[in-house]
Design a protein around this motif. Structure first.
Motif, PDB file in Angstrom:
ATOM      1  N   GLN A 165      50.655  80.591  -9.869  1.00 10.94           N
ATOM      2  CA  GLN A 165      51.421  81.338 -10.859  1.00 10.94           C
ATOM      3  C   GLN A 165      51.337  80.681 -12.242  1.00 10.94           C
ATOM      4  O   GLN A 165      51.220  81.378 -13.254  1.00 10.94           O
ATOM      5  N   ASP A 166      51.404  79.360 -12.273  1.00 10.74           N
ATOM      6  CA  ASP A 166      51.373  78.620 -13.535  1.00 10.74           C
ATOM      7  C   ASP A 166      50.711  77.276 -13.293  1.00 10.74           C
ATOM      8  O   ASP A 166      51.337  76.338 -12.790  1.00 10.74           O
ATOM      9  N   GLY A 167      49.430  77.189 -13.673  1.00  8.26           N
ATOM     10  CA  GLY A 167      48.672  75.977 -13.414  1.00  8.26           C
ATOM     11  C   GLY A 167      49.092  74.786 -14.259  1.00  8.26           C
ATOM     12  O   GLY A 167      48.694  73.654 -13.970  1.00  8.26           O
ATOM     13  N   ARG A 168      49.901  75.010 -15.305  1.00  6.91           N
ATOM     14  CA  ARG A 168      50.370  73.920 -16.152  1.00  6.91           C
ATOM     15  C   ARG A 168      51.834  73.565 -15.891  1.00  6.91           C
ATOM     16  O   ARG A 168      52.451  72.827 -16.685  1.00  6.91           O
ATOM     17  N   MET A 169      52.381  74.051 -14.796  1.00 10.40           N
ATOM     18  CA  MET A 169      53.766  73.709 -14.469  1.00 10.40           C
ATOM     19  C   MET A 169      53.921  72.194 -14.431  1.00 10.40           C
ATOM     20  O   MET A 169      53.110  71.484 -13.829  1.00 10.40           O
ATOM     21  N   GLY A 170      54.964  71.691 -15.073  1.00  7.79           N
ATOM     22  CA  GLY A 170      55.168  70.252 -15.168  1.00  7.79           C
ATOM     23  C   GLY A 170      55.505  69.606 -13.836  1.00  7.79           C
ATOM     24  O   GLY A 170      56.030  70.259 -12.920  1.00  7.79           O
ATOM     25  N   TYR A 171      55.226  68.307 -13.746  1.00  8.77           N
ATOM     26  CA  TYR A 171      55.476  67.598 -12.490  1.00  8.77           C
ATOM     27  C   TYR A 171      56.965  67.561 -12.152  1.00  8.77           C
ATOM     28  O   TYR A 171      57.334  67.584 -10.973  1.00  8.77           O
ATOM     29  N   ALA A 172      57.830  67.520 -13.162  1.00  9.06           N
ATOM     30  CA  ALA A 172      59.277  67.495 -12.890  1.00  9.06           C
ATOM     31  C   ALA A 172      59.715  68.787 -12.208  1.00  9.06           C
ATOM     32  O   ALA A 172      60.474  68.763 -11.233  1.00  9.06           O
ATOM     33  N   GLU A 173      59.227  69.921 -12.716  1.00 12.70           N
ATOM     34  CA  GLU A 173      59.590  71.201 -12.107  1.00 12.70           C
ATOM     35  C   GLU A 173      58.963  71.361 -10.727  1.00 12.70           C
ATOM     36  O   GLU A 173      59.595  71.857  -9.795  1.00 12.70           O
ATOM     37  N   LEU A 174      57.700  70.933 -10.582  1.00 13.76           N
ATOM     38  CA  LEU A 174      57.060  70.976  -9.268  1.00 13.76           C
ATOM     39  C   LEU A 174      57.840  70.128  -8.270  1.00 13.76           C
ATOM     40  O   LEU A 174      58.069  70.545  -7.126  1.00 13.76           O
ATOM     41  N   SER A 175      58.265  68.948  -8.717  1.00 19.87           N
ATOM     42  CA  SER A 175      59.029  68.044  -7.856  1.00 19.87           C
ATOM     43  C   SER A 175      60.319  68.697  -7.377  1.00 19.87           C
ATOM     44  O   SER A 175      60.666  68.637  -6.189  1.00 19.87           O
ATOM     45  N   GLU A 176      61.021  69.350  -8.311  1.00 18.71           N
ATOM     46  CA  GLU A 176      62.298  69.990  -7.963  1.00 18.71           C
ATOM     47  C   GLU A 176      62.101  71.123  -6.963  1.00 18.71           C
ATOM     48  O   GLU A 176      62.880  71.267  -6.011  1.00 18.71           O
ATOM     49  N   GLN A 177      61.047  71.922  -7.148  1.00 19.49           N
ATOM     50  CA  GLN A 177      60.861  73.090  -6.287  1.00 19.49           C
ATOM     51  C   GLN A 177      60.258  72.737  -4.933  1.00 19.49           C
ATOM     52  O   GLN A 177      60.547  73.381  -3.936  1.00 19.49           O
ATOM     53  N   VAL A 178      59.419  71.704  -4.901  1.00 21.88           N
ATOM     54  CA  VAL A 178      58.741  71.345  -3.646  1.00 21.88           C
ATOM     55  C   VAL A 178      59.560  70.348  -2.833  1.00 21.88           C
ATOM     56  O   VAL A 178      59.431  70.273  -1.615  1.00 21.88           O
ATOM     57  N   GLY A 179      60.421  69.576  -3.516  1.00 24.47           N
ATOM     58  CA  GLY A 179      61.226  68.593  -2.800  1.00 24.47           C
ATOM     59  C   GLY A 179      60.527  67.270  -2.601  1.00 24.47           C
ATOM     60  O   GLY A 179      60.842  66.530  -1.661  1.00 24.47           O
ATOM     61  N   LEU A 180      59.573  66.949  -3.477  1.00 20.97           N
ATOM     62  CA  LEU A 180      58.888  65.664  -3.441  1.00 20.97           C
ATOM     63  C   LEU A 180      59.160  64.922  -4.744  1.00 20.97           C
ATOM     64  O   LEU A 180      59.622  65.505  -5.723  1.00 20.97           O
ATOM     65  N   SER A 181      58.841  63.637  -4.759  1.00 23.35           N
ATOM     66  CA  SER A 181      58.948  62.883  -6.002  1.00 23.35           C
ATOM     67  C   SER A 181      57.865  63.338  -6.977  1.00 23.35           C
ATOM     68  O   SER A 181      56.883  63.982  -6.583  1.00 23.35           O
ATOM     69  N   ILE A 182      58.047  62.995  -8.245  1.00 26.64           N
ATOM     70  CA  ILE A 182      57.041  63.349  -9.255  1.00 26.64           C
ATOM     71  C   ILE A 182      55.699  62.705  -8.908  1.00 26.64           C
ATOM     72  O   ILE A 182      54.644  63.351  -8.971  1.00 26.64           O
ATOM     73  N   SER A 183      55.719  61.445  -8.523  1.00 25.51           N
ATOM     74  CA  SER A 183      54.468  60.762  -8.169  1.00 25.51           C
ATOM     75  C   SER A 183      53.848  61.376  -6.916  1.00 25.51           C
ATOM     76  O   SER A 183      52.627  61.468  -6.795  1.00 25.51           O
ATOM     77  N   GLY A 184      54.702  61.828  -5.995  1.00 26.04           N
ATOM     78  CA  GLY A 184      54.188  62.481  -4.781  1.00 26.04           C
ATOM     79  C   GLY A 184      53.488  63.789  -5.100  1.00 26.04           C
ATOM     80  O   GLY A 184      52.428  64.101  -4.542  1.00 26.04           O
ATOM     81  N   CYS A 185      54.062  64.571  -6.024  1.00 21.52           N
ATOM     82  CA  CYS A 185      53.429  65.822  -6.447  1.00 21.52           C
ATOM     83  C   CYS A 185      52.102  65.549  -7.145  1.00 21.52           C
ATOM     84  O   CYS A 185      51.110  66.243  -6.903  1.00 21.52           O
ATOM     85  N   ARG A 186      52.105  64.528  -7.995  1.00 23.11           N
ATOM     86  CA  ARG A 186      50.880  64.192  -8.728  1.00 23.11           C
ATOM     87  C   ARG A 186      49.778  63.778  -7.743  1.00 23.11           C
ATOM     88  O   ARG A 186      48.625  64.205  -7.868  1.00 23.11           O
ATOM     89  N   THR A 187      50.124  62.975  -6.756  1.00 18.67           N
ATOM     90  CA  THR A 187      49.137  62.513  -5.778  1.00 18.67           C
ATOM     91  C   THR A 187      48.560  63.673  -4.975  1.00 18.67           C
ATOM     92  O   THR A 187      47.345  63.776  -4.773  1.00 18.67           O
ATOM     93  N   ARG A 188      49.423  64.579  -4.545  1.00 21.73           N
ATOM     94  CA  ARG A 188      48.960  65.717  -3.750  1.00 21.73           C
ATOM     95  C   ARG A 188      48.122  66.671  -4.590  1.00 21.73           C
ATOM     96  O   ARG A 188      47.098  67.186  -4.118  1.00 21.73           O
TER      97      ARG A 188
END
Length: 306
Positions: A165-188
């Motif tokens: 939906q949004d390829g530039r979604m920030g890591y903070a928002e991804l973290s909140e929606q997925v339930g992982l840490s920011i670093s965890g989202c970045r790694t995945r």
């Protein structure tokens, strides 16, 4: 659109999550210059940055190019084709044929069924089918994904869904929606892109093709076609290229800014002795250009390749 804007868009096409600061540094300007050019385009929806999941991850292993000769209302016929599940690209073209469609299916049987359905539509006179033997350039396909080593879980799938939906979604928002840490989202996210399971890049809204000339090409060759592939790859407007089984050896889509650029390219192609046929068609109206797939499709694809 000025040259700096075009260059900035080219960087986003290659890396949809590149920061404005990084783009500015590579182009020898400042972040403000880049932001004032790109933000209005992104806000208006004229350009989008989205994730495209590799068709292999979706269990779509048979990819085909259809050229249709048809009569009657092309808009209505195109809409009927778009209603099928398999088309990812449908376009009205100018030339001897009237429509182009690209189909992604899970099997040859599914492709056969969809081609039969298209042949049965009112107005269709004939359908030529080519199979993509190998993709050489495409937003949908990069290197073959390392599916054996992926081990995707629900968090990965959720990330894929959000980034489509949004390829530039920030890591903070991804973290909140997925339930992982920011670093965890970045790694995945890095793992998904580095393995070829997903690509993130810029796409333009192309309801109208005013201001750009989008041409399709079909090439038949004798001997090696390495020089032809190198020539096509050198075109800055190259969007797509594949090695095919059927009418042509190579098909490609290239966008030109002017007819002069198109003519220069064709002159270079005709200078290659190994090229026996160089057929062209112009995309007059793109009816469908799909980059997104449902989570259900991803689940089904993973089940098929596991």
């Amino acid at each position: 659109m000025d040259e700096l804007t075009e260059q900035a868009l080219a960087h986003l096409r290659r890396d949809g999550r590149a920061s404005f600061s990084d783009i500015a540094r590579q182009l020898g300007t400042n972040r403000t210059n880049i932001a004032k050019r790109l933000n209005p385009l992104l806000s208006s929806g004229d350009v989008r940055v989205v994730a495209a999941i590799h068709p292999r991850i979706l269990g779509l292993t048979v990819l085909a190019h259809l050229t249709l000769r048809a009569e009657g209302d092309m808009g209505e016929l195109a809409e009927r084709i778009c209603e099928l599940n398999s088309p990812v690209f449908v376009s009205e073209i100018a030339g001897n044929y009237q429509l182009i469609a690209e189909l992604h299916t899970a099997s040859m049987a599914e492709l056969h069924s969809d081609v039969h359905s298209i042949r049965s539509l009112p107005g269709v006179i004939e359908v030529h089918v080519m199979i993509y033997e190998r993709m050489l350039k495409s937003f949908f396909l990069g290197e073959e994904p390392q599916t054996v080593d992926l081990g995707l879980d629900e968090a990965d799938l959720h990330l894929m869904e959000l980034l489509q939906q949004d390829g530039r979604m920030g890591y903070a928002e991804l973290s909140e929606q997925v339930g992982l840490s920011i670093s965890g989202c970045r790694t995945r996210l890095n793992r998904l892109t580095e393995t070829g399971a997903m690509q993130i890049g810029l796409v333009r809204r192309r309801i109208s093709l005013e201001g750009e000339l989008v041409f399709g090409f079909g090439f038949s060759t004798v001997g090696s076609y390495d020089r032809l592939v190198a020539l096509v790859e050198g075109e800055p407007g190259l969007e797509f290229m594949a090695r095919t089984v059927g009418r042509f050896d190579i098909v490609a889509t290239i966008t030109f800014g002017t007819l002069h650029e198109f003519n220069e390219f064709m002159a270079s192609v005709r200078a290659l002795n190994e090229v026996r046929v160089a057929e062209q068609w112009m995309h007059a109206q793109i009816r469908k250009e799909r980059y997104q797939h449902s989570l259900q499709r991803i689940h089904g694809g993973l089940a098929a390749v596991s």
